[in-house]
Design a protein around this motif. Structure first.
Motif, PDB file in Angstrom:
ATOM      1  N   CYS A 170      32.073  33.606  40.588  1.00 15.47           N
ATOM      2  CA  CYS A 170      31.462  34.516  39.618  1.00 15.47           C
ATOM      3  C   CYS A 170      32.086  35.917  39.631  1.00 15.47           C
ATOM      4  O   CYS A 170      31.818  36.712  38.726  1.00 15.47           O
ATOM      5  CB  CYS A 170      29.966  34.636  39.887  1.00 15.47           C
ATOM      6  N   LEU A 171      32.874  36.262  40.609  1.00 16.08           N
ATOM      7  CA  LEU A 171      33.451  37.605  40.701  1.00 16.08           C
ATOM      8  C   LEU A 171      34.215  38.014  39.444  1.00 16.08           C
ATOM      9  O   LEU A 171      34.065  39.145  38.982  1.00 16.08           O
ATOM     10  CB  LEU A 171      34.351  37.715  41.945  1.00 16.08           C
ATOM     11  N   PRO A 172      35.030  37.113  38.890  1.00 16.17           N
ATOM     12  CA  PRO A 172      35.716  37.542  37.664  1.00 16.17           C
ATOM     13  C   PRO A 172      34.737  37.914  36.552  1.00 16.17           C
ATOM     14  O   PRO A 172      34.990  38.836  35.775  1.00 16.17           O
ATOM     15  CB  PRO A 172      36.546  36.326  37.268  1.00 16.17           C
ATOM     16  N   ALA A 173      33.600  37.221  36.510  1.00 14.60           N
ATOM     17  CA  ALA A 173      32.626  37.535  35.472  1.00 14.60           C
ATOM     18  C   ALA A 173      32.010  38.908  35.714  1.00 14.60           C
ATOM     19  O   ALA A 173      31.710  39.643  34.769  1.00 14.60           O
ATOM     20  CB  ALA A 173      31.542  36.466  35.423  1.00 14.60           C
ATOM     21  N   PHE A 174      31.791  39.290  36.979  1.00 16.42           N
ATOM     22  CA  PHE A 174      31.260  40.618  37.294  1.00 16.42           C
ATOM     23  C   PHE A 174      32.315  41.703  37.026  1.00 16.42           C
ATOM     24  O   PHE A 174      31.990  42.804  36.633  1.00 16.42           O
ATOM     25  CB  PHE A 174      30.808  40.712  38.756  1.00 16.42           C
ATOM     26  N   ALA A 175      33.534  41.384  37.258  1.00 11.40           N
ATOM     27  CA  ALA A 175      34.612  42.356  37.062  1.00 11.40           C
ATOM     28  C   ALA A 175      34.894  42.555  35.577  1.00 11.40           C
ATOM     29  O   ALA A 175      35.372  43.617  35.165  1.00 11.40           O
ATOM     30  CB  ALA A 175      35.872  41.894  37.786  1.00 11.40           C
ATOM     31  N   PHE A 176      34.621  41.593  34.738  1.00  6.10           N
ATOM     32  CA  PHE A 176      34.937  41.671  33.315  1.00  6.10           C
ATOM     33  C   PHE A 176      34.223  42.823  32.604  1.00  6.10           C
ATOM     34  O   PHE A 176      34.873  43.596  31.894  1.00  6.10           O
ATOM     35  CB  PHE A 176      34.625  40.321  32.648  1.00  6.10           C
ATOM     36  N   PRO A 177      32.905  43.057  32.752  1.00  5.31           N
ATOM     37  CA  PRO A 177      32.266  44.190  32.078  1.00  5.31           C
ATOM     38  C   PRO A 177      32.850  45.526  32.542  1.00  5.31           C
ATOM     39  O   PRO A 177      33.018  46.449  31.746  1.00  5.31           O
ATOM     40  CB  PRO A 177      30.795  44.084  32.454  1.00  5.31           C
ATOM     41  N   ALA A 178      33.200  45.628  33.817  1.00  8.13           N
ATOM     42  CA  ALA A 178      33.773  46.885  34.294  1.00  8.13           C
ATOM     43  C   ALA A 178      35.124  47.100  33.657  1.00  8.13           C
ATOM     44  O   ALA A 178      35.493  48.245  33.323  1.00  8.13           O
ATOM     45  CB  ALA A 178      33.911  46.844  35.807  1.00  8.13           C
ATOM     46  N   MET A 179      35.875  46.040  33.459  1.00 14.40           N
ATOM     47  CA  MET A 179      37.182  46.160  32.825  1.00 14.40           C
ATOM     48  C   MET A 179      37.004  46.566  31.357  1.00 14.40           C
ATOM     49  O   MET A 179      37.772  47.403  30.856  1.00 14.40           O
ATOM     50  CB  MET A 179      37.904  44.805  32.902  1.00 14.40           C
ATOM     51  N   LEU A 180      36.014  46.075  30.699  1.00 14.70           N
ATOM     52  CA  LEU A 180      35.756  46.435  29.312  1.00 14.70           C
ATOM     53  C   LEU A 180      35.374  47.920  29.217  1.00 14.70           C
ATOM     54  O   LEU A 180      35.787  48.619  28.279  1.00 14.70           O
ATOM     55  CB  LEU A 180      34.643  45.580  28.709  1.00 14.70           C
TER      56      LEU A 180
END
Length: 152
Positions: free
Chosen positions: A135-145
């Motif tokens: 799930c880490l990539p999913a948590f990192a995705f909003p921060a990247m946005l």
């Protein structure tokens, strides 16, 4: 004198008859006993006296054998009583050892159950870590946005 001579001759004859009775099977005893009655007039009485003497002789032999083996019998009974006492002591020791093993086994079972619980917790933690890593990539995705939105 003739009667006394016949009496002496009858004694070895009676001994022979007794030996024959003792040494043969029961089917042949009838003719042997008939010969006691066929001889002289007092032969039956003399034979009975000889038979009584033979019986007394056998009784003495039996008594000697019993006396001879009696001490061995007493010794065997004494030894059995000692063995019984030892067996009772051994039974008590086995029972005590069994109780101690049962108690030790309870502790081992409790510790084994604790280890099983810990292993289950370890497995659950490992599973949670693996799932969270997925799930880490999913948590990192909003921060990247958000970063991209700030840059733009």
């Amino acid at each position: 004198m003739a009667e006394g001579g016949e009496g002496l001759a009858a004694v070895p004859e009676h001994e022979r008859i007794l030996q024959e009775i003792e040494s043969t099977d029961t089917a042949c005893v009838g003719p042997t006993l008939r010969s006691v009655y066929d001889d002289q007039p007092n032969a039956h009485q003399k034979f009975m006296e000889k038979l009584d003497a033979c019986i007394r002789n056998h009784d003495k032999e039996i008594e000697k054998m019993c006396n001879f083996h009696h001490q061995g019998f007493v010794d065997a009974i004494t030894e059995l009583l000692k063995v019984r006492t030892d067996a009772e002591k051994l039974k008590v020791q086995v029972t005590d050892t069994n109780c101690k093993l049962q108690d030790a086994g309870k502790e081992v079972i409790a510790q084994t159950e604790d280890i099983i619980r810990c292993r289950i917790q370890q497995r659950n933690i490992t599973t949670v870590i693996e799932k969270l890593q997925c799930c880490l990539p999913a948590f990192a995705f909003p921060a990247m946005l958000e970063r991209k939105a700030e840059e733009a």
